[in-house]
Design a protein around this motif. Structure first.
Motif, mmCIF file in Angstrom:
data_model
loop_
_atom_site.group_PDB
_atom_site.id
_atom_site.type_symbol
_atom_site.label_atom_id
_atom_site.label_comp_id
_atom_site.label_asym_id
_atom_site.label_seq_id
_atom_site.Cartn_x
_atom_site.Cartn_y
_atom_site.Cartn_z
ATOM 1 N N GLU A 189 0.338 -2.224 4.828
ATOM 2 C CA GLU A 189 0.661 -3.336 6.047
ATOM 3 C C GLU A 189 0.133 -4.628 5.304
ATOM 4 O O GLU A 189 -1.141 -4.601 4.852
ATOM 5 N N GLY A 190 1.067 -5.635 5.191
ATOM 6 C CA GLY A 190 0.709 -6.814 4.339
ATOM 7 C C GLY A 190 -0.155 -7.820 5.007
ATOM 8 O O GLY A 190 -0.617 -7.716 6.011
ATOM 9 N N GLN A 196 1.463 -9.704 -1.241
ATOM 10 C CA GLN A 196 0.484 -9.004 -2.039
ATOM 11 C C GLN A 196 1.114 -8.065 -3.151
ATOM 12 O O GLN A 196 2.051 -7.298 -2.814
ATOM 13 N N THR A 197 0.587 -8.183 -4.545
ATOM 14 C CA THR A 197 0.959 -7.170 -5.244
ATOM 15 C C THR A 197 0.120 -6.129 -5.303
ATOM 16 O O THR A 197 -0.984 -6.260 -5.389
ATOM 17 N N VAL A 198 0.678 -4.612 -5.291
ATOM 18 C CA VAL A 198 -0.227 -3.392 -5.316
ATOM 19 C C VAL A 198 0.114 -2.885 -6.768
ATOM 20 O O VAL A 198 1.310 -2.793 -7.024
ATOM 21 N N VAL A 199 -0.615 -2.459 -7.087
ATOM 22 C CA VAL A 199 -0.884 -1.478 -8.617
ATOM 23 C C VAL A 199 -1.378 -0.346 -8.284
ATOM 24 O O VAL A 199 -2.691 -0.118 -7.719
ATOM 25 N N PHE A 200 -0.751 0.824 -8.602
ATOM 26 C CA PHE A 200 -1.242 2.245 -8.299
ATOM 27 C C PHE A 200 -1.767 2.796 -9.765
ATOM 28 O O PHE A 200 -0.732 2.363 -11.021
ATOM 29 N N TRP A 201 -2.440 3.681 -9.989
ATOM 30 C CA TRP A 201 -2.847 4.292 -11.380
ATOM 31 C C TRP A 201 -3.239 6.034 -11.059
ATOM 32 O O TRP A 201 -3.592 5.941 -9.788
ATOM 33 N N ASN A 202 -3.170 6.820 -11.977
ATOM 34 C CA ASN A 202 -4.010 7.948 -11.865
ATOM 35 C C ASN A 202 -5.508 7.687 -12.610
ATOM 36 O O ASN A 202 -5.348 6.889 -13.459
ATOM 37 N N TRP A 242 -5.672 2.582 -6.129
ATOM 38 C CA TRP A 242 -4.586 1.297 -6.085
ATOM 39 C C TRP A 242 -5.644 -0.104 -5.905
ATOM 40 O O TRP A 242 -6.767 0.244 -5.509
ATOM 41 N N ALA A 243 -5.043 -0.981 -6.368
ATOM 42 C CA ALA A 243 -5.768 -2.459 -5.965
ATOM 43 C C ALA A 243 -4.800 -3.317 -5.642
ATOM 44 O O ALA A 243 -3.448 -3.101 -6.088
ATOM 45 N N ALA A 244 -4.915 -4.483 -4.999
ATOM 46 C CA ALA A 244 -3.999 -5.358 -4.573
ATOM 47 C C ALA A 244 -4.440 -6.702 -4.631
ATOM 48 O O ALA A 244 -5.753 -7.125 -5.008
ATOM 49 N N GLY A 245 -3.698 -7.709 -4.956
ATOM 50 C CA GLY A 245 -3.826 -9.038 -5.165
ATOM 51 C C GLY A 245 -2.899 -10.049 -4.707
ATOM 52 O O GLY A 245 -1.878 -9.750 -4.744
ATOM 53 N N SER A 246 -3.140 -11.317 -4.328
ATOM 54 C CA SER A 246 -2.153 -12.249 -3.994
ATOM 55 C C SER A 246 -1.366 -12.582 -5.247
ATOM 56 O O SER A 246 -2.264 -13.159 -6.240
ATOM 57 N N ASP A 247 -0.156 -12.183 -5.499
ATOM 58 C CA ASP A 247 0.500 -12.645 -6.733
ATOM 59 C C ASP A 247 0.471 -11.782 -7.855
ATOM 60 O O ASP A 247 1.150 -11.306 -8.232
#
Length: 346
Positions: A189-190, A196-202, A242-247
């Motif tokens: 939920e934004g 928000q840009t979200v990046v996932f990783w193993n 995962w982590a998120a950030g604006s742009d």
């Protein structure tokens, strides 16, 4: 997470006043099974000061808390050029030497991104996103192959679960109308104020090293518009975050994803099918960055881990003061997982 077979925690401070850190629930910090610790306590958590790893000005001396004991060693830095059939990148990594305990090898320049189409094609299933199939059969549509677990050594954090084949295909974006067909589902939920840009990783990267959380590695990347939602499905026996950030997602000085982290371990084979999750601001704080809020709860609003923007409040979450504390994150017994992730939580 304190699972049945895992009680180890590792944080390493490395060259350049930056952090090369093992984030992976069954290897990083332990979670107690339901019943061992209170999972829904809403009071702020105060970590023991003795567990804090201080002095970020160290350059070559590395510290790790292993089974609650502070160890240290001096790193020797080496360069290895590695090539595989799936990547043409050159990897530069730390080759540590130690007289105290074996340590993981961190790759500082991986360059792999999942190439799997993130949204599987499927017909609408109907029902609410958090429901589960009546026949108990979960969809794997859109996932790649599932990789067999392996151990690269004798330590708890040497365990590598399912990272997808190709790498990263164990984590996919899905649409709401098929979400209830998958076993482990996260609803994002934004923010109320910005996309928000979200990046996932193993946790483990494509070359089998514990470097999945270093840019530009990414299993999945997507945007959540302001006040928007997005859904992610994760395959069995997967460990990552995962982590998120604006742009964009901020990075540390040595290239780690350095926004506030959400971490997961889904249906761990090593831990009798248990799953777990937590929010962590350790990397952001040690990198000297602002802490953005995040909250993770199950779909009923229970079993929460959260950090409010600017560290205004904490519930079952990890800050730089909590390194070595094995009791904060949330675990769930074997079965489907339904989580709600609130980005930019305050």
């Amino acid at each position: 997470m304190q699972y049945k077979n895992s009680v180890l925690f590792l944080t390493a401070l490395s060259v350049g006043s930056a952090v090369a850190r093992l984030h992976g629930h069954d290897r990083r910090h332990a979670h107690a099974k339901v019943g061992d610790v209170a999972q829904n306590e809403e009071a702020p958590v105060v970590a023991p000061a003795a567990e804090k790893i201080a002095d970020l000005e160290q350059r070559d001396e590395v510290y790790a808390t292993i089974d609650g004991v502070l160890e240290s060693w001096i790193n020797n830095w080496a360069v290895e050029v590695s090539t595989t059939s799936t990547s043409t990148s050159t990897s530069i990594y730390v080759a540590p030497t130690t007289t105290t305990a074996p340590v993981a090898v961190f790759t500082s320049n991986p360059a792999v991104e999942s190439t799997v189409t993130p949204v599987p094609t499927s017909s609408p299933s109907g029902g609410n996103w958090y429901e589960t199939p009546s026949d108990g059969e979960y969809s794997r549509s859109g996932f790649g192959g599932s990789t067999a677990s392996q151990s690269t050594g004798s330590l708890d954090w040497d365990y590598i679960g399912n990272v997808g084949s190709p790498w990263g295909s164990n984590i996919i974006q899905i649409s709401e109308d098929v979400a209830n067909q998958y076993k482990h589902v996260l609803r994002f939920e934004g923010s109320s104020s910005s996309s928000q840009t979200v990046v996932f990783w193993n946790t483990y990267g494509p070359n089998g090293k514990m470097d999945g959380f270093w840019s530009p590695n990414k299993a999945l990347e997507f945007d959540v518009p302001a006040n928007g939602v997005a859904y992610v499905a994760i395959d069995d026996n997967s460990q990552g975050g995962w982590a998120a950030g604006s742009d964009s997602v901020p990075l540390s000085g040595i290239g780690e994803y350095a926004g506030t982290w959400g971490e997961f371990d889904m249906s761990s084979e090593k831990n009798d099918g248990y799953s777990g999750w937590d929010v962590s601001s350790i990397i952001a704080q040690l990198a000297g960055l602002d802490v953005q809020g995040m909250r993770i709860c199950n779909h009923e609003g229970e079993m929460c881990s959260s950090i409010a923007t600017g560290l205004a409040s904490l519930v079952n979450a990890y800050t730089s003061a909590d390194q070595g504390n094995p009791s904060l994150a949330v675990s769930q017994a074997e079965g489907p997982v339904r989580l709600v992730v609130n980005l930019d939580w305050s």
